[in-house]
Design a protein around this motif. Structure first.
Motif, short mmCIF file in Angstrom:
data_model
loop_
_atom_site.label_atom_id
_atom_site.label_comp_id
_atom_site.label_asym_id
_atom_site.label_seq_id
_atom_site.Cartn_x
_atom_site.Cartn_y
_atom_site.Cartn_z
N UNK A 177 -0.45 20.19 -2.61
CA UNK A 177 -0.97 19.72 -1.63
C UNK A 177 -1.05 18.35 -2.04
N UNK A 178 -1.43 17.63 -2.99
CA UNK A 178 -2.11 15.98 -2.93
C UNK A 178 -0.55 14.98 -3.13
N UNK A 179 0.42 15.66 -3.76
CA UNK A 179 1.75 15.43 -3.02
C UNK A 179 2.00 14.67 -1.52
N UNK A 180 1.44 15.90 -0.82
CA UNK A 180 1.77 16.07 0.61
C UNK A 180 0.79 15.02 1.10
N UNK A 181 -0.26 15.35 0.61
CA UNK A 181 -1.80 14.19 1.54
C UNK A 181 -0.91 12.97 1.25
N UNK A 182 -0.53 12.37 -0.13
CA UNK A 182 0.00 11.08 -0.54
C UNK A 182 0.93 11.19 0.85
N UNK A 183 2.07 12.26 0.98
CA UNK A 183 3.15 11.32 1.75
C UNK A 183 2.63 11.06 3.38
N UNK A 184 1.64 12.19 3.49
CA UNK A 184 1.01 12.49 5.15
C UNK A 184 0.31 10.06 5.50
N UNK A 185 -0.34 10.00 4.31
CA UNK A 185 -0.87 8.85 4.02
C UNK A 185 0.25 7.89 4.07
N UNK A 186 1.32 8.25 4.18
CA UNK A 186 2.08 7.25 4.10
C UNK A 186 2.80 7.52 5.78
N UNK A 187 3.49 8.42 6.27
CA UNK A 187 2.97 8.22 7.78
C UNK A 187 2.40 7.39 8.33
N UNK A 188 0.62 8.20 7.88
CA UNK A 188 0.23 7.10 9.46
C UNK A 188 0.24 5.38 8.81
N UNK A 189 0.42 5.27 8.00
CA UNK A 189 0.33 3.77 7.78
C UNK A 189 1.83 3.56 8.14
N UNK A 190 3.11 3.97 8.38
CA UNK A 190 4.01 3.70 9.11
C UNK A 190 3.87 3.62 10.50
N UNK A 191 3.15 4.36 10.55
CA UNK A 191 3.15 4.80 12.17
C UNK A 191 2.18 3.20 12.97
N UNK A 192 1.28 3.30 11.83
CA UNK A 192 0.72 2.14 12.28
C UNK A 192 1.17 0.56 12.36
N UNK A 193 2.13 1.03 11.41
CA UNK A 193 3.13 -0.92 11.47
C UNK A 193 4.00 -1.02 12.47
N UNK A 194 4.56 0.52 12.74
CA UNK A 194 5.50 0.68 14.59
C UNK A 194 3.83 0.40 15.29
N UNK A 195 3.13 0.70 15.69
CA UNK A 195 2.69 0.00 16.73
C UNK A 195 2.74 -0.73 16.71
N UNK A 244 0.72 -0.73 -0.08
CA UNK A 244 -0.50 -0.11 0.09
C UNK A 244 0.84 1.27 -0.24
N UNK A 245 1.80 1.22 1.11
CA UNK A 245 2.85 2.77 0.73
C UNK A 245 3.75 2.64 -0.66
N UNK A 246 3.82 1.82 -0.79
CA UNK A 246 4.37 1.46 -1.87
C UNK A 246 4.07 2.46 -3.24
N UNK A 247 2.27 2.22 -3.43
CA UNK A 247 1.63 1.95 -4.32
C UNK A 247 1.19 4.29 -4.04
N UNK A 248 1.22 4.33 -2.77
CA UNK A 248 1.25 6.09 -2.55
C UNK A 248 2.46 6.43 -2.94
N UNK A 249 3.62 5.63 -2.31
CA UNK A 249 4.71 7.19 -3.24
C UNK A 249 4.85 6.99 -4.13
N UNK A 250 4.64 5.68 -4.77
CA UNK A 250 4.22 6.52 -6.51
C UNK A 250 3.29 6.66 -7.01
N UNK A 251 2.16 7.31 -6.38
CA UNK A 251 1.33 7.97 -7.18
C UNK A 251 2.33 8.59 -6.82
N UNK A 252 2.65 8.91 -5.50
CA UNK A 252 3.19 10.89 -5.29
C UNK A 252 3.99 11.39 -6.35
N UNK A 253 4.89 10.62 -6.89
CA UNK A 253 5.63 10.87 -7.57
C UNK A 253 5.10 11.79 -9.08
N UNK A 254 4.07 10.25 -9.45
CA UNK A 254 3.22 10.54 -10.13
C UNK A 254 3.00 12.33 -10.18
#
Length: 213
Positions: free
Chosen positions: A100-118, A68-78
């Motif tokens: 702002x769309x790119x920033x939003x994808x970055x935020x989604x990535x960090x939220x998913x990563x925070x969930x993984x860490x938890x 999921x995070x891979x897809x998020x970051x690839x989309x953010x590159x676009x």
């Protein structure tokens, strides 16, 4: 709001200033590659030493979240590319929107990563005295997760920095600082963002997929 075409005194024209800025960013990215390269080298050496343990530890990673995070970051590159194109064409509103769309994808990535860490914390997979693992080789397992947190944590820090940079660029755009003839900061920021995305492209298979082999 007036357009911004500032030319620093040490340059002959905007083209020279742009090329110098691009060169500076590429030199910076090379140093970042060396920085991450040390972690990748450590990962490679320990994986060669404990291949079975690393494969078992990888099975404890949620590859679906990694994908999921891979897809998020690839989309953010676009969307970052679309922001750069908008800047080059002088479409300021579109530039701000794509940033702002790119920033939003970055935020989604960090939220998913925070969930993984938890989740790793709940499962007691944080290296230290409370670390638990079914394998007898508890030490090598802790090395794997130490590298996991070091590599993904450092990547997350770069992502946070990138979000800060893009937020600044969006603010500058709202102040009329860019035009078709001056948009170099947008392009330079895009190079940084793509680099951060590229690092994750390597982290995902190395940490999440080796256990599937």
């Amino acid at each position: 709001m007036s357009e911004f075409h500032e030319l620093s005194h040490q340059y002959d024209d905007l083209v020279q200033q742009r090329e110098a800025a691009q060169l500076g960013m590429w030199v910076f990215l090379v140093t970042e590659i060396l920085f991450f390269g040390g972690l990748f080298m450590a990962y490679t050496l320990y994986r060669m030493e404990y291949p079975d343990v690393y494969a078992e530890c990888s099975k404890l990673m949620d590859w679906r979240l990694g994908a999921l995070n891979t897809a998020v970051l690839l989309t953010s590159s676009l969307t970052m590319v679309l922001a750069v194109v908008a800047a080059e064409q002088g479409r300021i509103k579109a530039l701000i929107r794509w940033l702002f769309v790119t920033i939003g994808f970055g935020g989604v990535f960090l939220i998913v990563k925070a969930y993984e860490y938890h989740h790793k914390f709940v499962e007691h997979l944080i290296p230290g005295p409370n670390f638990t693992h079914e394998l007898a080789n508890r030490g090598p397992a802790q090395i794997f997760f130490s590298l996991y947190f070091a590599m993904t944590g450092l990547h997350a820090v770069h992502m946070i920095v990138g979000i800060g940079i893009l937020s600044t660029i969006a603010w500058m755009a709202s102040r009329g600082k860019f035009s078709p003839t001056y948009n170099n900061p947008v392009e330079i920021s895009g190079l940084y963002w793509h680099f951060v995305d590229l690092v994750w492209i390597f982290l995902f298979p190395l940490l999440y997929l080796i256990g599937s082999r």
